[in-house]
Design a protein around this motif. Structure first.
Motif, PDB file in Angstrom:
ATOM      1  N   LEU A 190      39.528  48.005  50.741  1.00 23.01           N
ATOM      2  CA  LEU A 190      39.638  48.642  49.420  1.00 23.01           C
ATOM      3  C   LEU A 190      39.405  50.148  49.454  1.00 23.01           C
ATOM      4  O   LEU A 190      39.628  50.833  48.456  1.00 23.01           O
ATOM      5  CB  LEU A 190      38.637  47.998  48.457  1.00 23.01           C
ATOM      6  CG  LEU A 190      38.880  46.513  48.139  1.00 23.01           C
ATOM      7  CD1 LEU A 190      37.732  45.957  47.307  1.00 23.01           C
ATOM      8  CD2 LEU A 190      40.214  46.335  47.412  1.00 23.01           C
ATOM      9  N   GLY A 191      38.915  50.671  50.589  1.00 19.86           N
ATOM     10  CA  GLY A 191      38.702  52.115  50.693  1.00 19.86           C
ATOM     11  C   GLY A 191      37.400  52.590  50.082  1.00 19.86           C
ATOM     12  O   GLY A 191      37.286  53.749  49.674  1.00 19.86           O
ATOM     13  N   ALA A 207      28.914  50.785  48.219  1.00 24.06           N
ATOM     14  CA  ALA A 207      29.613  50.730  46.934  1.00 24.06           C
ATOM     15  C   ALA A 207      30.073  49.307  46.630  1.00 24.06           C
ATOM     16  O   ALA A 207      30.000  48.847  45.482  1.00 24.06           O
ATOM     17  CB  ALA A 207      30.799  51.686  46.945  1.00 24.06           C
ATOM     18  N   ILE A 208      30.541  48.608  47.669  1.00 28.28           N
ATOM     19  CA  ILE A 208      30.957  47.211  47.488  1.00 28.28           C
ATOM     20  C   ILE A 208      29.758  46.372  47.048  1.00 28.28           C
ATOM     21  O   ILE A 208      29.847  45.545  46.125  1.00 28.28           O
ATOM     22  CB  ILE A 208      31.554  46.651  48.800  1.00 28.28           C
ATOM     23  CG1 ILE A 208      32.867  47.368  49.145  1.00 28.28           C
ATOM     24  CG2 ILE A 208      31.776  45.141  48.689  1.00 28.28           C
ATOM     25  CD1 ILE A 208      34.001  47.096  48.187  1.00 28.28           C
ATOM     26  N   LEU A 250      36.146  42.431  39.521  1.00 25.56           N
ATOM     27  CA  LEU A 250      36.765  41.158  39.906  1.00 25.56           C
ATOM     28  C   LEU A 250      37.568  41.297  41.186  1.00 25.56           C
ATOM     29  O   LEU A 250      37.518  40.440  42.072  1.00 25.56           O
ATOM     30  CB  LEU A 250      37.687  40.660  38.787  1.00 25.56           C
ATOM     31  CG  LEU A 250      37.058  39.862  37.648  1.00 25.56           C
ATOM     32  CD1 LEU A 250      38.129  39.470  36.641  1.00 25.56           C
ATOM     33  CD2 LEU A 250      36.344  38.630  38.162  1.00 25.56           C
ATOM     34  N   ARG A 251      38.336  42.384  41.290  1.00 30.32           N
ATOM     35  CA  ARG A 251      39.143  42.596  42.495  1.00 30.32           C
ATOM     36  C   ARG A 251      38.237  42.719  43.724  1.00 30.32           C
ATOM     37  O   ARG A 251      38.538  42.185  44.790  1.00 30.32           O
ATOM     38  CB  ARG A 251      40.007  43.847  42.336  1.00 30.32           C
ATOM     39  CG  ARG A 251      40.956  44.111  43.498  1.00 30.32           C
ATOM     40  CD  ARG A 251      41.907  45.246  43.202  1.00 30.32           C
ATOM     41  NE  ARG A 251      41.213  46.520  43.129  1.00 30.32           N
ATOM     42  CZ  ARG A 251      41.460  47.580  43.915  1.00 30.32           C
ATOM     43  NH1 ARG A 251      42.396  47.495  44.849  1.00 30.32           N
ATOM     44  NH2 ARG A 251      40.814  48.704  43.771  1.00 30.32           N
ATOM     45  N   THR A 252      37.121  43.442  43.573  1.00 29.13           N
ATOM     46  CA  THR A 252      36.182  43.577  44.690  1.00 29.13           C
ATOM     47  C   THR A 252      35.603  42.223  45.076  1.00 29.13           C
ATOM     48  O   THR A 252      35.522  41.875  46.263  1.00 29.13           O
ATOM     49  CB  THR A 252      35.045  44.541  44.309  1.00 29.13           C
ATOM     50  OG1 THR A 252      35.600  45.831  44.029  1.00 29.13           O
ATOM     51  CG2 THR A 252      34.038  44.660  45.442  1.00 29.13           C
ATOM     52  N   PHE A 253      35.229  41.430  44.073  1.00 32.67           N
ATOM     53  CA  PHE A 253      34.667  40.099  44.337  1.00 32.67           C
ATOM     54  C   PHE A 253      35.672  39.223  45.089  1.00 32.67           C
ATOM     55  O   PHE A 253      35.325  38.570  46.076  1.00 32.67           O
ATOM     56  CB  PHE A 253      34.265  39.438  43.019  1.00 32.67           C
ATOM     57  CG  PHE A 253      34.000  37.967  43.143  1.00 32.67           C
ATOM     58  CD1 PHE A 253      32.907  37.491  43.857  1.00 32.67           C
ATOM     59  CD2 PHE A 253      34.869  37.046  42.582  1.00 32.67           C
ATOM     60  CE1 PHE A 253      32.680  36.125  43.986  1.00 32.67           C
ATOM     61  CE2 PHE A 253      34.652  35.687  42.708  1.00 32.67           C
ATOM     62  CZ  PHE A 253      33.542  35.223  43.409  1.00 32.67           C
ATOM     63  N   PRO A 268      44.355  34.455  39.258  1.00 31.39           N
ATOM     64  CA  PRO A 268      45.419  34.450  38.234  1.00 31.39           C
ATOM     65  C   PRO A 268      45.266  35.575  37.214  1.00 31.39           C
ATOM     66  O   PRO A 268      46.267  36.147  36.765  1.00 31.39           O
ATOM     67  CB  PRO A 268      45.258  33.070  37.576  1.00 31.39           C
ATOM     68  CG  PRO A 268      44.593  32.229  38.600  1.00 31.39           C
ATOM     69  CD  PRO A 268      43.672  33.155  39.331  1.00 31.39           C
ATOM     70  N   LEU A 269      44.022  35.916  36.838  1.00 29.47           N
ATOM     71  CA  LEU A 269      43.817  37.006  35.883  1.00 29.47           C
ATOM     72  C   LEU A 269      44.286  38.342  36.452  1.00 29.47           C
ATOM     73  O   LEU A 269      44.960  39.125  35.765  1.00 29.47           O
ATOM     74  CB  LEU A 269      42.331  37.094  35.504  1.00 29.47           C
ATOM     75  CG  LEU A 269      41.797  36.041  34.534  1.00 29.47           C
ATOM     76  CD1 LEU A 269      40.285  36.139  34.432  1.00 29.47           C
ATOM     77  CD2 LEU A 269      42.440  36.214  33.160  1.00 29.47           C
ATOM     78  N   LEU A 270      43.943  38.608  37.699  1.00 30.49           N
ATOM     79  CA  LEU A 270      44.361  39.861  38.328  1.00 30.49           C
ATOM     80  C   LEU A 270      45.879  39.922  38.473  1.00 30.49           C
ATOM     81  O   LEU A 270      46.489  40.987  38.298  1.00 30.49           O
ATOM     82  CB  LEU A 270      43.680  40.015  39.687  1.00 30.49           C
ATOM     83  CG  LEU A 270      42.164  40.230  39.640  1.00 30.49           C
ATOM     84  CD1 LEU A 270      41.569  40.177  41.049  1.00 30.49           C
ATOM     85  CD2 LEU A 270      41.826  41.563  38.974  1.00 30.49           C
ATOM     86  N   LEU A 271      46.488  38.770  38.784  1.00 35.64           N
ATOM     87  CA  LEU A 271      47.947  38.729  38.880  1.00 35.64           C
ATOM     88  C   LEU A 271      48.579  39.032  37.529  1.00 35.64           C
ATOM     89  O   LEU A 271      49.552  39.786  37.445  1.00 35.64           O
ATOM     90  CB  LEU A 271      48.400  37.361  39.387  1.00 35.64           C
ATOM     91  CG  LEU A 271      49.916  37.137  39.465  1.00 35.64           C
ATOM     92  CD1 LEU A 271      50.571  38.157  40.396  1.00 35.64           C
ATOM     93  CD2 LEU A 271      50.215  35.711  39.935  1.00 35.64           C
TER      94      LEU A 271
END
Length: 303
Positions: free
Chosen positions: A25-26, A31-32, A6-9, A68-71
Motif C-alpha cells: 500500500l506504500g 502507519a498500517i 477497510l482497504r488496509t484491513f 464487496p463494499l470496496l468493489l
C-alpha cells in the motif's frame, strides 16, 4: 467505517503480514498498525490476531463484507467517470476461459474489420473477475461463461450497475475418456453420474453440479488452471469427468475419422447431457457506454 481503513484491513488479512501490507500500500509498518488499531477501536472488537497475523472471528465476518463494499465503491467511481470519458480506440475485453467461443471470435473479427482503428486487448480471467474488472473500469467490455438453464442468467457477483446480455448458448457434453464404458451412449443424465469421479475445475466447479443434482460428485483431482487442453488431457487419462461446451470436443456419436474438432479424439469424447436441461451460456457485460467504439463493439458482439 472509513473505506481506507477497510482497504488496509483487507490487505493485511490477505497478505498475513503488516510489513507486506505496508509495502503493497506504500505506507510505513507503523502507519498500517495505527490504521488497524483505529478500525478496531471504531468497532470495539479485535479484528486480527498478531502472532501469526490471522483474522479473528469478527475479522472473518468483516472480510465477507469488506471486499464487496470496496468493489462497489470502485465500481461507483468508475461508473461516474464513464460519463465524462472520451471515445477511445484502445479497449480491453475481459473474458472467462471458455467465453470467447468460435461464434463470438468471428463477431469480434467482423467488429474489428468495421472499425479498422480499433485496438482490442483480450484479457483472460475468472468469471467473477470479469464482472469486477468491468465494474471498476479495468475492462470496457466483458464476456463471462458458465452453466445455466436455457435462457436463465448466470449467477454473477453483484459488482454494481452492469448491463448483462446473453449472447451465446450451446449444448453441454459430459467429457469422458475415449474408451470409457459410457462413451457410446446417446445421452447421459447428471443424476446417474453422482457416484462418478469428477475433475474440480474453474470451468466446471463440482459445487455447481451438487447444486443441480444433489450430493455426490466425488472430486478425484483438483485442477486450478483454466487451460482446456490440460482439462481434456486429464479426462483422457482417466482422472475424472467434467462438463464442457459442445464446441470444445467431438461428440461420441461421430466416428474418429470424421472428427473436425480442434482437439483429437484421443483427447476424450463427449456425450450430450440429456437431463437436467442445461446449456453453456455466455453473457456480455458492460457499464454505461457513451456512443463510440466501445458501444459499437458491444452491439456487434451482441449479435
Amino acid at each position: 467505517m472509513d473505506p481506507h481503513l477497510l482497504r488496509t484491513f483487507v490487505t493485511v488479512a490477505r497478505t498475513g503480514s503488516f510489513s507486506a501490507a505496508a509495502a503493497h500500500l506504500g505506507y510505513t509498518q507503523s502507519a498500517i498498525s495505527q490504521q488497524i488499531a483505529a478500525l478496531e477501536t471504531d468497532l470495539g472488537l479485535p479484528l486480527l490476531h498478531r502472532r501469526p497475523v490471522t483474522p479473528t472471528e469478527a475479522g472473518t465476518r468483516l472480510l465477507e463484507h469488506a471486499e464487496p463494499l470496496l468493489l462497489r465503491l470502485r465500481a461507483a467511481r468508475a461508473d461516474v467517470l464513464r460519463t465524462a470519458a472520451l471515445p477511445a480506440h484502445r479497449l480491453t475485453l475481459a473474458a472467462s476461459p471458455l467465453a470467447l467461443n468460435t461464434r463470438l471470435a468471428h463477431r469480434l473479427a467482423r467488429a474489428r474489420a468495421a472499425q479498422p482503428r480499433l485496438e482490442v486487448t483480450v484479457r483472460t480471467c475468472s468469471r467473477d473477475e470479469v464482472s469486477g474488472q468491468v465494474a471498476v473500469g479495468e475492462a470496457e467490455i466483458g464476456l463471462a461463461d458458465g452453466i445455466a438453464a436455457p435462457s436463465d442468467p448466470l449467477r454473477l457477483p453483484d459488482a454494481g450497475p452492469i448491463t448483462t446480455t446473453g449472447v451465446s448458448e450451446e449444448e453441454l457434453l459430459v467429457a469422458l475418456p475415449a474408451d470409457h464404458p459410457l462413451a457410446g451412449r446417446v445421452g447421459l443424465r447428471l443424476a446417474d453420474l453422482v457416484d462418478a469421479r469428477w475433475l474440480q475445475t474453474t470451468l466446471c466447479p463440482v459445487r455447481r453440479l451438487r447444486d443441480l443434482a444433489g450430493d455426490g460428485f466425488r472430486v478425484a483431482l483438483d485442477y486450478t488452471g483454466d487451460d482446456v487442453h490440460t482439462v481434456l488431457n486429464l479426462v483422457a487419462a482417466g482422472h475424472g469427468l467434467t462438463l464442457l461446451p459442445a464446441s470444445v470436443l467431438p461428440p461420441s456419436s461421430v466416428s474418429a475419422s470424421a472428427v473436425t474438432s480442434a482437439f483429437p479424439a484421443s483427447a476424450g469424447r463427449g456425450v450430450p447431457l440429456s437431463a437436467p436441461r442445461l446449456v453453456h451460456r455466455v453473457e456480455l457485460l458492460h457499464g454505461a457506454l457513451p456512443d463510440g467504439p466501445a458501444a459499437r463493439l458491444a452491439a456487434d458482439l451482441s449479435g
